[in-house]
Design an enzyme around this catalytic site. Structure first.
Site, mmCIF file in Angstrom:
data_model
loop_
_atom_site.group_PDB
_atom_site.id
_atom_site.type_symbol
_atom_site.label_atom_id
_atom_site.label_comp_id
_atom_site.label_asym_id
_atom_site.label_seq_id
_atom_site.Cartn_x
_atom_site.Cartn_y
_atom_site.Cartn_z
ATOM 1 N N SER A 3 19.260 21.115 -18.009
ATOM 2 C CA SER A 3 18.054 21.645 -18.343
ATOM 3 C C SER A 3 17.656 21.958 -19.917
ATOM 4 C CB SER A 3 17.579 22.769 -17.481
ATOM 5 O OG SER A 3 18.510 23.875 -17.804
ATOM 6 N N HIS A 36 16.403 18.681 -12.204
ATOM 7 C CA HIS A 36 15.792 17.916 -13.442
ATOM 8 C C HIS A 36 16.039 16.511 -13.581
ATOM 9 C CE1 HIS A 36 14.417 21.418 -15.769
ATOM 10 N NE2 HIS A 36 15.254 22.201 -15.205
ATOM 11 N N LYS A 41 9.405 20.665 -9.590
ATOM 12 C CA LYS A 41 9.490 19.909 -10.812
ATOM 13 C C LYS A 41 8.544 18.583 -10.668
ATOM 14 C CE LYS A 41 13.280 22.787 -12.855
ATOM 15 N NZ LYS A 41 13.374 23.495 -11.878
#
Length: 396
Positions: A183, A211, A242
Site C-alpha cells: 500500500s 489494494h 476500497k
C-alpha cells in the site's frame, strides 16, 4: 488517578507535534469522489482516497444499498452464529470467493479483522509464518496473536524468503504471508516466485489483496490473476472498503476446510457484529457490475499510465511501478506536510506520509489515481505539483 498518565500523554503528544509528525484529519462535507468539499467550503480534487474504481459515490451503487436497507433493515444486532446471518451474507461470500478464485469465503466487519483472525485458528506453536517485512500492519498484528514461530524476510527478497523457509523446515506447517500490492510503495509481490518456493518447501501462501481486488489483473480479480497463479494461492484476504465500493467490511477466501474452521474459531468473526445488510447489498451489486465489464479498471489503467509518465517528466522522484498507488518521494517529514498543505491551497487534496507509517527518511506524498478522474483532473493535479514543487525546490 489520571494525573500522572495525563502528564505523560501531554509530553508524548507535544513530542509528536514538535517533531513534525503530527497527523491532522481534514473534514469532508460531501460524498467521496474525484471532487470533494471540505468543512471550510473549499472544493478540492481528491487524490488520496482508495476509491480506485470511483464507485464510492456512484448513484447506482447508492440505490442498490438503499434498496437492501429498506428490505433487510439497518443492522443485524448480532454476531453471525447467533442470529446474524441473512441469505445475502452467504450469497456475498460465495460471490467474492468465485471472483477471487477460491472455494468459499467468510465475511468480517473490516479487513483488519480478516487479517487479525486468520492465523491464530489455523496455526500453532509447532508451525511457522514467514512474512514480508513491508506487510500491512493488520498482518503484523494478526501474526502477533498467533503462537506460530515468526520469520521475516526482506521486502520481495526471494533469496531471503528461501533461507527462512529452510530455517522453518522442521515446523509442522509453513505459511508465507504477503501483501499482493503493497500500500505504501504500490509494488507487487512476485507471486510466481513465491508460489514456486512454497511448492518446493511444502508451504502455504496467503495474500492480502486489499489494494488489488477489483482492478489488478485482466478482469480485476487480483494479483493471483495478474500473475497467472490462481489456484496456487491458498488464502486471499481483502476488503469491500476500497475499490469494491468504499464502504466497509473484509473477507477471507480460501479452501472450504479453512473457511469452515475460521467460522468455528476466528475470534473477530465470532465476537463482532455482522456486516450490515446495506453494505452486503451494495457489494453484491459491485461484483455483478465488475463481472460484466472491465471498463472501469481499463480507464484506471489508462489514467495511471498518463499520470505516472507526466509526474516523472516534471522531475519528481517516484517509486517505479504501474499501479495507481504513486509515491512521490520527498524523504523529509516536515517537507511532506508543507507540500501537502500548499497543494491543498491549490485545490489538490493529498496527504504526506511519514514515520511511523513509512520508514524514517522515506517520507512521501502518496498520490492515488481513480477511474473517476478525468483528464482535466489529472492535468490540474500535475499543474499543482509543478507549482508547489518548484516553490519548495523539489524540482527545478
Amino acid at each position: 488517578m489520571y494525573g500522572h498518565l495525563k502528564d505523560h500523554l501531554t509530553t508524548e503528544l507535544s513530542a509528536i507535534r514538535n517533531s513534525g509528525l503530527w497527523k491532522s484529519e481534514r473534514i469532508i462535507t460531501s460524498p467521496q469522489g474525484p471532487e470533494i468539499t471540505l468543512d471550510s467550503g473549499q472544493s478540492v480534487l481528491n487524490f488520496c482516497a482508495n476509491n480506485y474504481l470511483g464507485l464510492s459515490g456512484a448513484p447506482w451503487l447508492v440505490e442498490a444499498a438503499q434498496a437492501v436497507l429498506r428490505d433487510r433493515g439497518y443492522g443485524m444486532s448480532s454476531v453471525r452464529f447467533i442470529c446474524g446471518t441473512q441469505d445475502i451474507h452467504r450469497e456475498l461470500e460465495q460471490r467474492i470467493a468465485e471472483f477471487v478464485g477460491q472455494d468459499d469465503a467468510i465475511l468480517y466487519a473490516a479487513a483488519f479483522d480478516a487479517n487479525g483472525g486468520v492465523f491464530e485458528p489455523l496455526l500453532g506453536e509447532d508451525d511457522a509464518i514467514i512474512a514480508d517485512r513491508l506487510n500491512h500492519a493488520s498482518i503484523i498484528d494478526g501474526v502477533r496473536l498467533c503462537k506460530a514461530r515468526r520469520f521475516v524476510y526482506k521486502h520481495n527478497d526471494m533469496d531471503e524468503l528461501e533461507a527462512k523457509l529452510q530455517q522453518a523446515r522442521w515446523c509442522r506447517f509453513r505459511l508465507i504471508a504477503t501483501d499482493g500490492v503493497f500500500s505504501m510503495d504500490g509494488d507487487l509481490a512476485p507471486l510466481p516466485d513465491i508460489c514456486a518456493l512454497a511448492e518446493r518447501y511444502d508451504a502455504l501462501v496467503m495474500v492480502d489483496d486489499c489494494h488489488a481486488t477489483g482492478f489488478i489483473g485482466k478482469h480485476g480479480r487480483g494479483t493471483a490473476e495478474h500473475w497467472g497463479v490462481t489456484g496456487r494461492v491458498d488464502i486471499v484476504t481483502g476488503t469491500f472498503g476500497k475499490a469494491l465500493g468504499g464502504g466497509q467490511g473484509g473477507f477471507t477466501a480460501s479452501h472450504r476446510e479453512v473457511v469452515d474452521l475460521l467460522r468455528q474459531r476466528s475470534r473477530p468473526y465470532l465476537f463482532s457484529n455482522t456486516l450490515v445488510p446495506e453494505v452486503v447489498g451494495g457489494s453484491l451489486a459491485v461484483l455483478k457490475r465488475l463481472s460484466e465489464t472491465t471498463a472501469l479498471r481499463d480507464k484506471l489503467e489508462a489514467n495511471t499510465r498518463y499520470f505516472r509518465e507526466q509526474i516523472a517528466e516534471l522531475g519528481f522522484e517516484i517509486k517505479p511501478g504501474w499501479t495507481p498507488i504513486i509515491p512521490v518521494m520527498l524523504h523529509d517529514a516536515v517537507l511532506a506536510q508543507k507540500v501537502a498543505a500548499d497543494l491543498l491551497e491549490e485545490g489538490i487534496y493529498v496527504i504526506g506520509f511519514f514515520y511511523p507509517v513509512v520508514a524514517m527518511g522515506e517520507a512521501r506524498i502518496r498520490v492515488q489515481i481513480s477511474a473517476a478522474h478525468e483528464r482535466e483532473h489529472l492535468d490540474r493535479c500535475l499543474a499543482g505539483f509543478a507549482k508547489v514543487g518548484r516553490r519548495h525546490g523539489v524540482i527545478s
